[in-house]
Design a protein around this motif. Structure first.
Motif, short mmCIF file in Angstrom:
data_model
loop_
_atom_site.label_atom_id
_atom_site.label_comp_id
_atom_site.label_asym_id
_atom_site.label_seq_id
_atom_site.Cartn_x
_atom_site.Cartn_y
_atom_site.Cartn_z
N THR A 87 0.84 -1.19 0.00
CA THR A 87 0.00 0.00 0.00
C THR A 87 0.88 1.24 0.00
OG1 THR A 87 -0.09 0.04 2.39
CG2 THR A 87 -1.81 -1.19 1.28
N LYS A 88 0.28 2.34 -0.39
CA LYS A 88 1.04 3.58 -0.43
C LYS A 88 1.53 3.95 0.96
CE LYS A 88 -1.50 5.33 -4.36
NZ LYS A 88 -2.53 6.24 -4.84
N LYS A 89 0.70 3.68 1.96
CA LYS A 89 1.08 4.04 3.32
C LYS A 89 2.27 3.20 3.78
CE LYS A 89 -1.12 5.21 7.67
NZ LYS A 89 -2.33 5.21 8.47
N SER A 116 1.80 -6.61 -9.37
CA SER A 116 1.15 -5.58 -10.17
C SER A 116 0.02 -4.85 -9.45
CB SER A 116 0.57 -6.19 -11.43
OG SER A 116 -0.67 -6.78 -11.13
N GLY A 117 -0.17 -5.13 -8.19
CA GLY A 117 -1.35 -4.58 -7.51
C GLY A 117 -2.45 -5.62 -7.40
N VAL A 126 -3.34 1.53 -3.14
CA VAL A 126 -2.52 0.37 -3.50
C VAL A 126 -1.47 0.77 -4.54
CG1 VAL A 126 -2.58 -1.92 -4.52
CG2 VAL A 126 -4.38 -1.21 -2.99
N VAL A 127 -0.23 0.34 -4.31
CA VAL A 127 0.83 0.57 -5.27
C VAL A 127 0.71 -0.51 -6.35
CG1 VAL A 127 3.31 0.64 -5.61
CG2 VAL A 127 2.32 1.58 -3.54
N ALA A 128 0.67 -0.08 -7.60
CA ALA A 128 0.42 -1.04 -8.68
C ALA A 128 1.70 -1.78 -9.03
CB ALA A 128 -0.15 -0.33 -9.88
N GLY A 129 2.19 -2.55 -8.09
CA GLY A 129 3.39 -3.35 -8.35
C GLY A 129 4.61 -2.75 -7.69
N ARG B 257 -6.73 -1.92 1.79
CA ARG B 257 -6.79 -2.28 0.39
C ARG B 257 -8.10 -1.83 -0.25
NH1 ARG B 257 -4.45 -8.37 0.61
NH2 ARG B 257 -6.07 -8.71 2.14
N ASN B 258 -8.79 -0.92 0.42
CA ASN B 258 -9.96 -0.28 -0.21
C ASN B 258 -11.06 -1.27 -0.52
OD1 ASN B 258 -7.25 0.52 -2.13
ND2 ASN B 258 -7.82 1.80 -0.42
#
Lengths: 213, 580, 208
Positions: A87-89, A116-117, A126-129, B257-258
């Protein structure tokens, strides 16, 4: 001891000393040593971490590959097994851990999310990968990969290590020694990758505003 | 399922004339309380009507009506149906609703979540900060007019997939070439991050003051998010004075994760595999909770054989969850690996069963609306029987022989207070932790769902509320689950496994439903609002771990830092469910 | 006595240790192979397993349940002339039901009439998004997309599979899921027989 991984093929070592003597190259010895003790960072993110734990337990027993020593500190780890949704956090913590790992270091993206997420790719946090930030060596598809699939991925990593040469690896090259340093991302209105600041600024100038307040 | 009895048993309108009205929208029940009178009514609901357990607090954004609604679900710890009351306010910022933390401290985290994701300001909340996202994040994601960076269409299925579905990475459709969204004219170089000033300010405000006498310094320690004993990516900021915890604030959202946002884009069916990934130890229980809720909305029966299969799977899931709890607790206490290796063996055998019936070890995706996806063949039923009758009871006994008398373990656990009954109820704690504090509240008995009323079992309960009781109650529950499975295996009838025809699109009439089950970690509930379309209008998960963790500050202040990891382990949190 | 509990614990670990060797000996006495044999692996995954529990992947492999699912693949039938008859008709149900929307299908249009033809031009599955839920296989009305058993698919780059990479023969499917394949083949045969009978009946009945 399995000497076939260490010995060069095509040398006729007499059978009675096959387990005692090995003829090899420096590269092969170097890689054999590293591939047989890839210590993972003890680092679980999500569902995949549970399968990672399962792979360490009695039924799958990654100790057979020299990978059982889960190091809680990045200073002693060789491999970062990104096991779950990034996750971004969480990302700044992961980058910090990665930067603290000494060379040689490897990154394995375990499962769809790390690659890839995954199913959560569309999510706003969410970071896409993880490959957007870290150089990933092996991608293991699956959600989650079963412990056997994880071990299959680890064998792929070992094969990759086998192909490296002491002459060309980046960690002995003075010009490339710091090439894997990743600057820390910042948590702002969204995740800021400082390497792409100029790009963001340009895109934000033409951005149509978000509808919500 | 009968309609919630709230409107029949409680007459709030007569008690509070002019302050409370009945909710008359089709498919909705409960009461609408005036914002100004909320506190007064809530006190009466708790004290006069006896609804002492506030389980869920959540918001719904009615964009079209320009209204924001906060929904509360309160229950009695003696059992029975619940009471739904709600507050509606105009959707103009700032949206303000009085906080209920003074009446039910368990509302703390849930109100913070509603603030974070929906932007509802709870006035009077002692610590209203963002909880899942970070301070400084732009926007409130669950609002209906907020769109994520990879936004494609309002609901799935997306049209770009078929019939002309050229594969394209989502990144290429976004101006920032990534899952990012910056406000207009944003300049990253001039941005100054918040650096968690709020967190540390709040920690300081909620720190106990040292007693007089010796002058001591307090230090702040951050545990996590990368810490081997926080059960995932949880972080806690702790203020220590010597070895005593004076203040503590958990920081979460590292695995956010939303789930709710994705759930609102999904069709009803598509959400089932996502629920697997909530509490990733117990995908069967999560499925169970979700399908029960949607079945309530759809008002369809469940095939008889499927009911038994569901119960068997959910109870097997509970057994392996509790086994892992024991193994992981031992890891946390320093008994590195041996007990957890032992319990993982039994877990593998149970997961083999899951794989044989559902296809996957962990993410089973096995339940469907009206039944389950496929039948269990007789040879697998026999395998379950062998496990339940022979293997697991013997191994549970062995585990008890292995651990229970161990002096070190007893020394660490016995007499270390976790929480008492009164506080547990106040903090909305459910599940084994509540029962170990002496409250025999188990949804399988208190508000039976599915076919649990047909089985003969005891609600495991212990009375001291210390860590030893919390540990032992897991063994009790394993034994009760074994009893239930044994009976279910004897009674399971032949017949179809789904009352509905398989369909990838289901019709769900408009209305709301709050379905709850006793998951191994406590009350797992889903709140779904339907507007009759193929996708839910609002989809909210009320996870047991998240609400149970509300009490961690209360539990740990004054405790020793050495016990912290064990105290946290007792709550049996799992991050997938906690952060969603 | 203080320390009795610890001794009891040690007894349990000792028993477990001991079991491994007694099992080994008893298998050896019975002249059976405990390791590297299907029988041995099955026994180690049964309720009677004692002592060592490890299945030494990759030398040994766990016996996978028939229903086990990993990632999806597309089934084709082998025609007599060796051509691949893809079962998929590009109806798009799998793409619609897919929860993370990781399936992309390009439908074929007839170049002359511009009408859709029941065959996919291309078919993509992003394996790094796929959540292995099995919905595509479950709701496919043509038995065209199925879940694979092959989990050894780790790669050095991202995996987006196209039609060519997704296709596997029906014989492979029958190999990994014999019971399911037999049941589905039977159902299809019955359906086709009914269709043929109907067509025949329509042909033989004189037009009214």
């Amino acid at each position: 001891m399995e000497n076939e991984k260490l010995s060069l093929p095509n040398y006729n070592i007499p059978e009675d000393i096959q387990n005692v003597v090995a003829i090899t190259t420096l590269d092969r010895l170097y890689n054999w040593g590293r591939r047989s003790s890839v210590w993972p960072l003890m680092f679980g993110l999500a569902c995949c971490a549970i399968e990672m734990i399962a792979a360490q337990t009695a039924r799958y027993d990654m100790a057979r590959f020299g990978m059982e020593v889960m190091r809680p500190t990045p200073r002693q780890a060789d491999m970062m097994l990104v096991s779950g949704t990034v996750t971004k956090k969480m990302l700044p913590a992961i980058i910090r851990l990665y930067n603290q790992m000494p060379e040689p270091k490897y990154v394995v993206a375990m499962g769809a999310c790390a690659s890839s997420g995954g199913p959560f790719k569309e999510g706003y946090n969410v970071v896409a990968g993880i490959d957007k930030f870290l150089p990933v060596d092996v991608y293991i598809p699956g959600c989650p990969p079963t412990p056997q699939a994880l071990i299959a991925g680890m064998i792929k990593l070992q094969e990759k290590i086998d192909k490296q040469s002491i002459k060309t690896v980046r960690w002995y090259d003075k010009n490339k020694a710091d090439s894997n340093y990743v600057p820390m991302p910042i948590l702002g209105p969204d995740l800021i990758d400082v390497r792409r600041n100029a790009e963001y600024k340009k895109a934000a100038a033409t951005q149509t505003t978000q509808e919500s307040a | 399922m009968a309609a919630p009895a709230s409107t029949q048993t409680v007459d709030l309108i007569a008690r509070f004339p002019g302050m409370v009205t009945a909710d008359t929208r089709p498919g909705f029940t409960g009461f609408i309380v005036n914002k100004e009178n909320l506190l007064e009514v809530a006190v009466a609901i708790r004290d006069e009507f006896g609804y002492d357990l506030l389980t869920a607090v959540t918001g719904v954004d009615y964009l079209a009506e320009n209204k924001m609604e906060v929904v509360y679900h309160a229950f009695k710890t003696t059992g029975g149906a619940g009471l739904i009351f709600r507050v509606q306010v105009e959707r103009v910022d700032p949206i303000e609703v009085p906080s209920l933390t003074g009446i039910w401290p368990g509302a703390d985290f849930q109100e913070r979540e509603a603030w974070d994701l929906l932007g509802i300001k709870f006035t009077g909340h002692p610590d209203l900060r963002r909880i899942l996202m970070w301070e400084g994040y732009e926007g409130h994601p669950l609002r209906k007019d907020w769109k994520e960076a990879f936004y494609e269409e309002e609901v799935k299925p997306f049209k770009s997939r078929w019939p002309d579905g050229q594969h394209i990475y989502s990144e290429f459709k976004n101006p920032f070439r990534d899952n990012l969204n910056f406000p207009k004219d944003f300049d990253p170089e001039k941005y100054e991050p918040e650096n968690e000033k709020d967190l540390y300010a709040s920690l300081e405000n909620h720190t106990l003051k040292g007693e007089g006498g010796l002058k001591t310094d307090q230090i702040v320690v951050n545990m996590g998010p990368h810490h081997p004993s926080t059960h995932g990516v949880l972080r806690v900021a702790v203020t220590l004075e010597g070895e005593t915890i004076m203040g503590l604030k958990p920081v979460m959202g590292y695995l956010h994760r939303n789930h709710d946002k994705i759930g609102e884009r999904n069709t009803y069916l598509q959400t089932i595999p996502y629920t697997d990934r909530l509490d990733y130890f117990n995908s069967m229980s999560n499925n169970f909770g979700y399908v029960t809720t949607v079945e309530k909305l759809m008002n369809i029966p469940v095939a008889e054989r499927a009911e038994y299969i569901r119960v068997i799977m959910a109870e097997l899931s509970r057994i392996q969850n509790h086994l892992i709890f024991i193994g992981m607790l031992m890891n946390d206490l320093g008994t590195m690996y041996t007990p957890s290796l032992y319990v993982f063996e039994e877990r593998e055998l149970i997961l083999d069963i899951f794989e044989a019936v559902s296809g996957a070890r962990m993410m089973c995706n096995y339940y469907r609306f009206g039944g389950v996806v496929r039948d269990i063949p007789d040879d697998i039923l026999q395998r379950i029987k062998d496990l339940v009758v022979e293997r697991i009871p013997a191994k549970t006994d062995e585990m008890e022989r292995f651990l229970n008398d161990n002096e070190i373990l007893v020394g660490r656990l016995k007499g270390v207070h976790l929480i008492n009954a009164e506080d547990a109820i106040k903090y909305s704690i459910t599940g084994p932790v509540l029962r170990a504090a002496g409250v025999p509240y188990d949804l399988r008995r208190a508000d039976p769902y599915s076919i649990y009323d047909r089985f003969d079992f005891d609600v495991a309960v212990r009375y001291n509320g210390d860590m030893m009781d919390n540990y032992l109650i897991r063994f009790d529950e394993i034994r009760q689950s074994l009893r239930i499975i044994e009976q279910a295996l004897k009674q399971i009838p032949q017949g179809p496994i789904n009352s509905q025809k398989p369909a990838y699109q289901v019709r769900v009439p408009a209305g709301e439903a709050y379905g709850r089950i006793e998951s191994p970690k406590g009350e797992l509930a889903f709140y779904v609002v339907s507007n009759g379309k193929p996708n839910p209008y609002r989809y909210h998960v009320r996870p047991a771990s998240f609400v149970n963790l509300t009490a961690i500050e209360h539990i740990c202040r004054g405790a020793k830092i050495q016990d912290f990891v064990a105290l946290l382990a007792m709550l049996d949190i799992v991050m997938g469910e906690l952060d969603r | 006595m203080y320390g009795k509990g610890i001794l009891k614990s040690l007894k349990v670990t000792w028993d477990r240790f001991w079991d491994t060797y007694t099992e080994d000996i008893s298998w050896w006495l019975r002249g059976k192979k405990r390791y590297n044999s299907a029988e041995g692996i099955a026994h180690r995954s049964s309720k009677d397993t004692r002592g060592i529990f490890t299945v030494q992947y990759p030398e040994e492999q766990l016996l996978l349940a028939e229903e086990m699912r990993y990632v999806p693949f597309l089934v084709y039938d082998e025609a007599a002339d060796g051509k691949k008859e893809v079962r998929c008709t590009s109806c798009g149900i799998c793409a619609k039901v897919c929860p993370p929307q990781c399936i992309w299908i390009v439908r074929t249009n007839d170049p002359v009439t511009n009408r859709p033809v029941p065959v996919p031009t291309d078919f993509y599955i992003d394996m790094d998004i796929c959540m292995n839920c099995g919905f595509c296989a479950e709701y496919c009305p043509f038995d065209a997309i199925k879940m694979d058993h092959d989990f050894d698919i780790a790669a050095y780059e991202r995996s987006v599979y196209n039609l060519e990479k997704l296709l596997k023969p029906a014989s492979y499917y029958a190999g990994i899921r014999p019971e399911n394949a037999a049941r589905e083949d039977e159902a299809r045969r019955v359906k086709e027989a009914a269709k043929a009978a109907k067509a025949e009946a329509a042909a033989t009945t004189p037009a009214a």
